[in-house]
Design a protein around this motif. Sequence first.
Motif, PDB file in Angstrom:
ATOM      1  N   TYR A 156       4.731 -15.702  -1.875  1.00 34.44           N
ATOM      2  CA  TYR A 156       4.113 -14.453  -2.354  1.00 34.44           C
ATOM      3  C   TYR A 156       3.533 -13.724  -1.151  1.00 34.44           C
ATOM      4  CZ  TYR A 156       1.709 -11.509  -5.835  1.00 34.44           C
ATOM      5  OH  TYR A 156       1.299 -10.467  -6.634  1.00 34.44           O
ATOM      6  N   THR A 157       3.672 -12.398  -1.135  1.00 37.26           N
ATOM      7  CA  THR A 157       3.105 -11.584  -0.055  1.00 37.26           C
ATOM      8  C   THR A 157       1.950 -10.738  -0.595  1.00 37.26           C
ATOM      9  OG1 THR A 157       5.226 -11.518   1.086  1.00 37.26           O
ATOM     10  CG2 THR A 157       3.576  -9.907   1.762  1.00 37.26           C
ATOM     11  N   TYR A 158       0.805 -10.830   0.097  1.00 32.36           N
ATOM     12  CA  TYR A 158      -0.421 -10.143  -0.295  1.00 32.36           C
ATOM     13  C   TYR A 158      -0.737  -8.994   0.649  1.00 32.36           C
ATOM     14  CZ  TYR A 158      -1.697 -14.762  -2.360  1.00 32.36           C
ATOM     15  OH  TYR A 158      -1.750 -15.944  -3.049  1.00 32.36           O
ATOM     16  N   PRO A 159      -1.236  -7.885   0.130  1.00 30.95           N
ATOM     17  CA  PRO A 159      -1.908  -6.922   0.997  1.00 30.95           C
ATOM     18  C   PRO A 159      -3.370  -7.355   1.170  1.00 30.95           C
ATOM     19  CG  PRO A 159      -1.846  -6.075  -1.237  1.00 30.95           C
ATOM     20  CD  PRO A 159      -1.197  -7.440  -1.269  1.00 30.95           C
ATOM     21  N   VAL A 160      -3.893  -7.158   2.358  1.00 26.75           N
ATOM     22  CA  VAL A 160      -5.296  -7.498   2.625  1.00 26.75           C
ATOM     23  C   VAL A 160      -6.082  -6.194   2.729  1.00 26.75           C
ATOM     24  CG1 VAL A 160      -6.900  -8.650   4.187  1.00 26.75           C
ATOM     25  CG2 VAL A 160      -4.593  -9.583   3.847  1.00 26.75           C
ATOM     26  N   GLY A 161      -6.977  -5.973   1.773  1.00 26.62           N
ATOM     27  CA  GLY A 161      -7.746  -4.727   1.767  1.00 26.62           C
ATOM     28  C   GLY A 161      -6.838  -3.526   1.539  1.00 26.62           C
ATOM     29  N   GLU A 162      -7.142  -2.443   2.218  1.00 28.31           N
ATOM     30  CA  GLU A 162      -6.369  -1.203   2.071  1.00 28.31           C
ATOM     31  C   GLU A 162      -5.177  -1.223   3.019  1.00 28.31           C
ATOM     32  OE1 GLU A 162      -6.893   1.383  -0.028  1.00 28.31           O
ATOM     33  OE2 GLU A 162      -8.515   0.230  -0.972  1.00 28.31           O
ATOM     34  N   VAL A 163      -3.995  -1.080   2.458  1.00 30.48           N
ATOM     35  CA  VAL A 163      -2.791  -0.989   3.295  1.00 30.48           C
ATOM     36  C   VAL A 163      -2.126   0.355   3.046  1.00 30.48           C
ATOM     37  CG1 VAL A 163      -2.480  -3.489   3.267  1.00 30.48           C
ATOM     38  CG2 VAL A 163      -1.243  -2.078   1.606  1.00 30.48           C
ATOM     39  N   SER A 164      -1.229   0.738   3.933  1.00 31.85           N
ATOM     40  CA  SER A 164      -0.587   2.049   3.831  1.00 31.85           C
ATOM     41  C   SER A 164       0.345   2.112   2.624  1.00 31.85           C
ATOM     42  CB  SER A 164       0.199   2.339   5.106  1.00 31.85           C
ATOM     43  OG  SER A 164       1.268   1.431   5.248  1.00 31.85           O
ATOM     44  N   SER A 165       0.647   3.337   2.212  1.00 39.29           N
ATOM     45  CA  SER A 165       1.502   3.520   1.033  1.00 39.29           C
ATOM     46  C   SER A 165       2.909   2.988   1.271  1.00 39.29           C
ATOM     47  CB  SER A 165       1.555   4.998   0.651  1.00 39.29           C
ATOM     48  OG  SER A 165       2.072   5.775   1.716  1.00 39.29           O
ATOM     49  N   ASP A 166       3.419   3.086   2.499  1.00 40.13           N
ATOM     50  CA  ASP A 166       4.773   2.571   2.746  1.00 40.13           C
ATOM     51  C   ASP A 166       4.803   1.048   2.691  1.00 40.13           C
ATOM     52  OD1 ASP A 166       3.318   2.404   5.119  1.00 40.13           O
ATOM     53  OD2 ASP A 166       5.047   2.831   6.406  1.00 40.13           O
ATOM     54  N   ILE A 167       3.699   0.410   3.080  1.00 45.34           N
ATOM     55  CA  ILE A 167       3.619  -1.047   2.965  1.00 45.34           C
ATOM     56  C   ILE A 167       3.556  -1.462   1.494  1.00 45.34           C
ATOM     57  CG2 ILE A 167       2.213  -3.075   3.445  1.00 45.34           C
ATOM     58  CD1 ILE A 167       3.681  -2.084   5.896  1.00 45.34           C
ATOM     59  N   LEU A 168       2.754  -0.754   0.708  1.00 51.02           N
ATOM     60  CA  LEU A 168       2.703  -1.051  -0.728  1.00 51.02           C
ATOM     61  C   LEU A 168       4.073  -0.887  -1.370  1.00 51.02           C
ATOM     62  CD1 LEU A 168      -0.671   0.471  -1.997  1.00 51.02           C
ATOM     63  CD2 LEU A 168      -0.046  -1.944  -1.851  1.00 51.02           C
ATOM     64  N   SER A 169       4.803   0.139  -0.962  1.00 52.23           N
ATOM     65  CA  SER A 169       6.157   0.349  -1.491  1.00 52.23           C
ATOM     66  C   SER A 169       7.082  -0.799  -1.102  1.00 52.23           C
ATOM     67  CB  SER A 169       6.728   1.671  -0.980  1.00 52.23           C
ATOM     68  OG  SER A 169       5.978   2.762  -1.472  1.00 52.23           O
ATOM     69  N   LEU A 170       6.931  -1.293   0.131  1.00 52.58           N
ATOM     70  CA  LEU A 170       7.723  -2.441   0.582  1.00 52.58           C
ATOM     71  C   LEU A 170       7.438  -3.666  -0.276  1.00 52.58           C
ATOM     72  CD1 LEU A 170       9.499  -3.912   2.770  1.00 52.58           C
ATOM     73  CD2 LEU A 170       7.342  -4.352   3.986  1.00 52.58           C
ATOM     74  N   LEU A 171       6.172  -3.948  -0.522  1.00 53.42           N
ATOM     75  CA  LEU A 171       5.810  -5.112  -1.334  1.00 53.42           C
ATOM     76  C   LEU A 171       6.359  -4.978  -2.749  1.00 53.42           C
ATOM     77  CD1 LEU A 171       2.087  -5.803  -0.306  1.00 53.42           C
ATOM     78  CD2 LEU A 171       4.183  -6.641   0.743  1.00 53.42           C
ATOM     79  N   LYS A 172       6.194  -3.805  -3.329  1.00 51.31           N
ATOM     80  CA  LYS A 172       6.653  -3.569  -4.701  1.00 51.31           C
ATOM     81  C   LYS A 172       8.168  -3.735  -4.801  1.00 51.31           C
ATOM     82  CE  LYS A 172       6.185  -0.142  -8.437  1.00 51.31           C
ATOM     83  NZ  LYS A 172       7.584   0.226  -8.715  1.00 51.31           N
ATOM     84  N   ALA A 173       8.893  -3.157  -3.858  1.00 49.89           N
ATOM     85  CA  ALA A 173      10.360  -3.229  -3.902  1.00 49.89           C
ATOM     86  C   ALA A 173      10.842  -4.662  -3.699  1.00 49.89           C
ATOM     87  CB  ALA A 173      10.957  -2.309  -2.846  1.00 49.89           C
ATOM     88  N   THR A 174      10.201  -5.395  -2.797  1.00 47.03           N
ATOM     89  CA  THR A 174      10.621  -6.771  -2.535  1.00 47.03           C
ATOM     90  C   THR A 174      10.403  -7.638  -3.768  1.00 47.03           C
ATOM     91  OG1 THR A 174      10.001  -6.475  -0.217  1.00 47.03           O
ATOM     92  CG2 THR A 174      10.397  -8.713  -0.962  1.00 47.03           C
ATOM     93  N   LYS A 175       9.241  -7.485  -4.391  1.00 45.26           N
ATOM     94  CA  LYS A 175       8.959  -8.272  -5.594  1.00 45.26           C
ATOM     95  C   LYS A 175       9.911  -7.897  -6.724  1.00 45.26           C
ATOM     96  CE  LYS A 175       5.150  -9.596  -8.614  1.00 45.26           C
ATOM     97  NZ  LYS A 175       3.764  -9.295  -9.035  1.00 45.26           N
ATOM     98  N   GLU A 176      10.161  -6.612  -6.916  1.00 46.50           N
ATOM     99  CA  GLU A 176      11.101  -6.187  -7.961  1.00 46.50           C
ATOM    100  C   GLU A 176      12.496  -6.738  -7.698  1.00 46.50           C
ATOM    101  OE1 GLU A 176      11.172  -2.021  -8.903  1.00 46.50           O
ATOM    102  OE2 GLU A 176       8.997  -1.859  -8.848  1.00 46.50           O
TER     103      GLU A 176
END
Length: 257
Positions: free
Chosen positions: A108-128
């Motif tokens: 599992y990959t976690y964001p730590v605190g506030e991360v950029s929107s492109d990083i959040l998109s990367l996490l979301k796409a990878t999990k999906e």
Amino acid sequence: MIQYKTFEEVQLIKESAQILGKAHGEVAKHVKAGVQTSFLDKIAEEYIRDHKGVPSFKGYNGFPASLCISVNEVVVHGFPSNYVLKDGDIISVDCGVFHQGFHSDCAYTYPVGEVSSDILSLLKATKESLYLGIEKATFGNRVGDIGHAIQKFVESKGFTIVRELVGHGLGKHLHEAPEVPNYGKRGSGPLLNEGLVIAIEPMVNLGTRNIVQERDGWTIRTADRKASAHYEHTVAIFKDRTEILTTHQYIEDNYKF
């Protein structure tokens, strides 16, 4: 040769996976800025051993820890260390458990605190993409159907798939046949038969798909040092269904973002 599992053996893997899922959940409670990654490793190992399991990774071909902890541009196989997490990091936590003769594997990959929107998109796409791959992991399909689904989705989002690292079969051994790439052609590769247990684990990069191995012989990072994400489940194929044996539930109960 592919080692197919009996129903009873799948249940033993599922029991291993429950210990693994709960160990992940204990780690999730401590993923935050200011925490050393070596502390997370200690939490996981203590939980696994307290529940009569053995960390699958520790000592595997000389790997020194119970967790693979991969921060930011590290794709996989990072070492826990004295590195202190900070806001804006992402951290992949990969763990395996050996229990009653069988391995389970989950990441599992976690964001730590506030991360950029492109990083959040990367996490979301990878999990999906993980779950899209699992949707294709059905009796009568082929390994290529899994990889094709993951690749098509990830690339449609503007991200790239790591080619050199793949998912795998598992059971009595941590890594068994077949390899399960996160790219490929529909209808290609080994047939998915009843009793097949595989780890599906997309590794997805924000920038180039190219990777570099560090001098420690383990740590894999992106060539351009842009972020990489990694999610993984162990699944079992039956004629009438595919069952996800591992769980992210305990992570997501304890870590909200």
